[in-house]
Design an enzyme around this catalytic site. Structure first.
Site, PDB file in Angstrom:
ATOM      1  N   LYS A 182       0.837  -1.201   0.000  1.00 38.09           N
ATOM      2  CA  LYS A 182       0.000   0.000   0.000  1.00 38.09           C
ATOM      3  C   LYS A 182       0.881   1.263   0.000  1.00 38.09           C
ATOM      4  CE  LYS A 182      -3.657  -2.600   0.172  1.00 38.09           C
ATOM      5  NZ  LYS A 182      -4.677  -3.140   1.046  1.00 38.09           N
TER       6      LYS A 182
HETATM    7  C1  LIG Z   1      -5.540  -3.959   1.827  1.00 41.43           C
HETATM    8  C2  LIG Z   1      -6.981  -3.689   1.984  1.00 41.43           C
HETATM    9  C3  LIG Z   1      -7.638  -3.680   3.229  1.00 41.43           C
HETATM   10  C4  LIG Z   1      -7.086  -4.193   4.508  1.00 41.43           C
HETATM   11  O1  LIG Z   1      -5.833  -3.939   4.804  1.00 41.43           O
HETATM   12  P1  LIG Z   1      -4.893  -4.991   5.575  1.00 41.43           P
HETATM   13  O2  LIG Z   1      -3.915  -4.099   6.229  1.00 41.43           O
HETATM   14  O3  LIG Z   1      -4.296  -5.852   4.530  1.00 41.43           O
HETATM   15  O4  LIG Z   1      -5.722  -5.746   6.554  1.00 41.43           O
HETATM   16  C5  LIG Z   1      -8.960  -3.273   3.275  1.00 41.43           C
HETATM   17  N1  LIG Z   1      -9.622  -2.937   2.159  1.00 41.43           N
HETATM   18  C6  LIG Z   1      -9.055  -2.974   0.947  1.00 41.43           C
HETATM   19  C7  LIG Z   1      -9.867  -2.586  -0.237  1.00 41.43           C
HETATM   20  C8  LIG Z   1      -7.724  -3.379   0.816  1.00 41.43           C
HETATM   21  O5  LIG Z   1      -7.172  -3.465  -0.403  1.00 41.43           O
END
Ligand SMILES: *Cc1c(COP(=O)(O)O)cnc(C)c1O
Length: 405
Positions: A182
Site C-alpha cells: 500500500k
Molecule cells: C488492503 C486492503 C484492506 C485491509 O488492509 P490490511 O492491512 O491488509 O488488513 C482493506 N480494504 C481494501 C480494499 C484493501 O485493499
C-alpha cells in the site's frame, strides 16, 4: 518479465528493523514514536483521533465493535473490493448487502447504496477503490438522514481528496492499511481514524491490552525475500507457470492463505510497534511527493493506452491517490494475459485485481461488478519502473491490442 508490482527495497528499512531488536523500555502511553505517528497521521488527514492498529482489517473490526453491530444487522458493502473482508464480517453474524459499482469508476454510487437500504441497515462500508474517491459526501448524507454511520475504507486512497479535503475524514470512522503493497508501508499495520471521541475511546480501550511482537519484522523479512524473487531472472518463468490457466486460481488462493498465516493476527493481534511507526512516519512524509510522481505516470499511461483498453475513471468525485493502474479490456482477458506473458509483461486479471463480492455472496444482482471483474486488467505501474520499461510496456500493449482477436 516486467512484474505486476514491485515494492521499494530500502536500506533504511533494514536499519530500522535491526534497531528495533535492541531492547528499549516501552514509553509511557501517549508518548514515543507510535504516538508521534498517530499525531502526524491525525494532522495530515484532518481528524481528531488516529489509532495505529495491527492491520486495516483489524481497524475495520475495531470500528464494527465500537459501533456495537449485532448479529443479523445489515451492512452495505461495495460489490467490488477485497474479498477477504467478507469472512471477518460474516463471522460476526452480519448480513452483508453488496451495493453495485459504476462500471467506469469502479466505485459504489449514492444511487446503488440507496437501493440497498432497508429498515435493518446499520452501517455502510464505502471504499475509495484503487485510489479513486467515491461520492463520499452524498453517501454520508444518505446515511445521516437515517442515522446510519458510514465507514470509509481508505486502504487504497490515503491522500485522495474530495473538495480539497482528504478522504477518511468524511464518515463516522475510516480504516487505512500499512501493508507493504500500500502507499504507506510499515510491512503491516493499519490506522483507525475518526472524529468521534466515544468511538476512539472504545477502540483505544480494546487496543490497551495488546503486547508488541516481532510480527512486522518477520513479515518484512519475507517481503524482502519475495521482492528479491520478483526482481530476479527467475520471476519470468515462475510467473508464466504459476499464472498459467490451470494454476492461477489455486496459486492465488495459496498466496492469500500463506499471507494470512504470515500475518498471524487472527487469534491475538499485536500492538503496533516502534519499527512500524518509524517506517509509517517516513511514508506519510513522502506521500504527497509519491502521488505527484506516480499520478503523472498514471496519466501518461492512460493517454497512451490503445483503444481496446478503457482506463478506470478516477477523478469523477475528486483528486485521486495513486494505487494501481487498472483498465477494462474489450476481448478475452485470459488470452491477453497469455500473450502478454509470452512477451515479457506480467498482467493481473480476475480476482488478482479485486473481488466481485456479490458473487462471493452468491448473488447475481450486481451487473457492474460482474462486468468489471470479468474484464479488468492490472497493468504494471510502480515506483522505479523506469523509462525504458515504461516504453516497452506501452509498445507491447499496442502490439497485443492489434494482434488479439
Ligand atoms: C488492503 C486492503 C484492506 C485491509 O488492509 P490490511 O492491512 O491488509 O488488513 C482493506 N480494504 C481494501 C480494499 C484493501 O485493499
Amino acid at each position: 518479465m516486467i512484474p505486476r508490482r514491485r515494492i521499494p527495497l530500502r536500506a533504511g528499512d533494514l536499519w530500522a528493523g535491526a534497531a528495533s531488536l535492541w531492547p528499549t523500555p516501552v514509553p509511557p502511553s501517549g508518548t514515543g514514536v507510535v504516538a508521534d505517528f498517530e499525531a502526524a497521521f491525525a494532522k495530515y488527514f484532518g481528524v481528531t483521533h488516529a489509532l495505529a492498529t495491527a492491520s486495516g482489517r483489524d481497524a475495520l473490526l475495531l470500528i464494527l465493535d465500537a459501533l456495537q453491530l449485532a448479529p443479523g444487522d445489515e451492512v452495505i458493502i461495495p460489490a467490488y473490493t477485497l474479498g477477504e473482508l467478507l469472512p471477518l464480517m460474516l463471522a460476526r453474524g452480519l448480513q452483508l448487502v453488496p451495493a453495485d459499482i459504476d462500471p467506469t469508476t469502479f466505485n459504489i454510487t449514492p444511487a446503488s447504496v440507496a437501493g440497498c437500504l432497508t429498515p435493518r441497515t446499520r452501517a455502510i462500508l464505502a471504499v475509495h477503490l484503487l485510489g479513486a474517491p467515491c461520492a463520499i459526501g452524498e453517501i454520508v448524507a444518505l446515511g445521516a438522514a437515517r442515522g446510519i454511520p458510514v465507514i470509509e475504507d481508505c486502504a487504497h486512497a490515503p491522500g485522495a481528496r474530495v473538495g480539497g479535503r482528504p478522504v477518511g475524514s468524511f464518515g463516522r470512522a475510516a480504516l487505512f492499511s500499512l501493508e507493504a503493497t500500500k502507499a504507506v508501508s510499515a510491512y503491516g499495520g493499519g490506522v483507525l481514524a475518526t472524529n468521534d471521541a466515544a468511538l476512539a475511546a472504545h477502540a483505544r480501550a480494546a487496543l490497551a491490552g495488546r503486547v508488541p511482537s516481532h510480527g512486522a519484522l518477520r513479515k518484512a523479512a519475507f517481503k524482502w525475500l519475495e521482492e528479491c524473487g520478483v526482481r530476479s531472472p527467475l520471476y519470468g518463468p515462475l510467473a508464466r507457470l504459476l499464472f498459467a490457466e490451470r494454476n492461477a486460481g489455486r496459486f492465488e488462493a495459496f498466496y492469500r492463505r500463506a499471507h494470512s498465516r504470515l500475518r498471524g493476527e487472527a487469534a491475538a493481534p499485536a500492538a503496533f510497534g516502534a519499527f512500524q511507526a518509524r517506517l509509517a512516519l517516513r511514508g506519510l512524509g513522502e506521500l504527497d511527493a509519491r502521488h505527484a510522481r506516480l499520478n503523472a505516470c498514471w496519466d501518461e499511461l492512460a493517454a497512451r493506452l490503445p483503444d481496446r483498453f478503457r482506463r478506470q475513471r478516477r477523478d469523477a468525485e475528486g483528486e485521486p491517490a495513486f494505487y494501481n493502474f487498472v483498465a477494462r479490456f474489450s476481448g478475452d482477458v485470459r488470452a491477453l494475459r497469455r500473450a502478454a506473458h509470452r512477451r515479457g509483461l506480467d498482467l493481473a486479471i480476475g480476482s488478482e485485481v479485486m473481488d466481485d463480492t456479490a458473487r462471493l455472496l452468491g448473488r447475481e444482482d450486481c451487473p457492474g461488478a460482474a462486468a468489471v471483474s470479468a474484464d479488468a486488467v492490472l497493468i504494471p505501474l510502480y515506483d522505479g519502473i523506469g523509462r525504458r520499461r515504461f516504453e516497452t510496456m506501452v509498445s507491447t500493449l499496442h502490439a497485443l491490442a492489434r494482434e488479439l482477436p
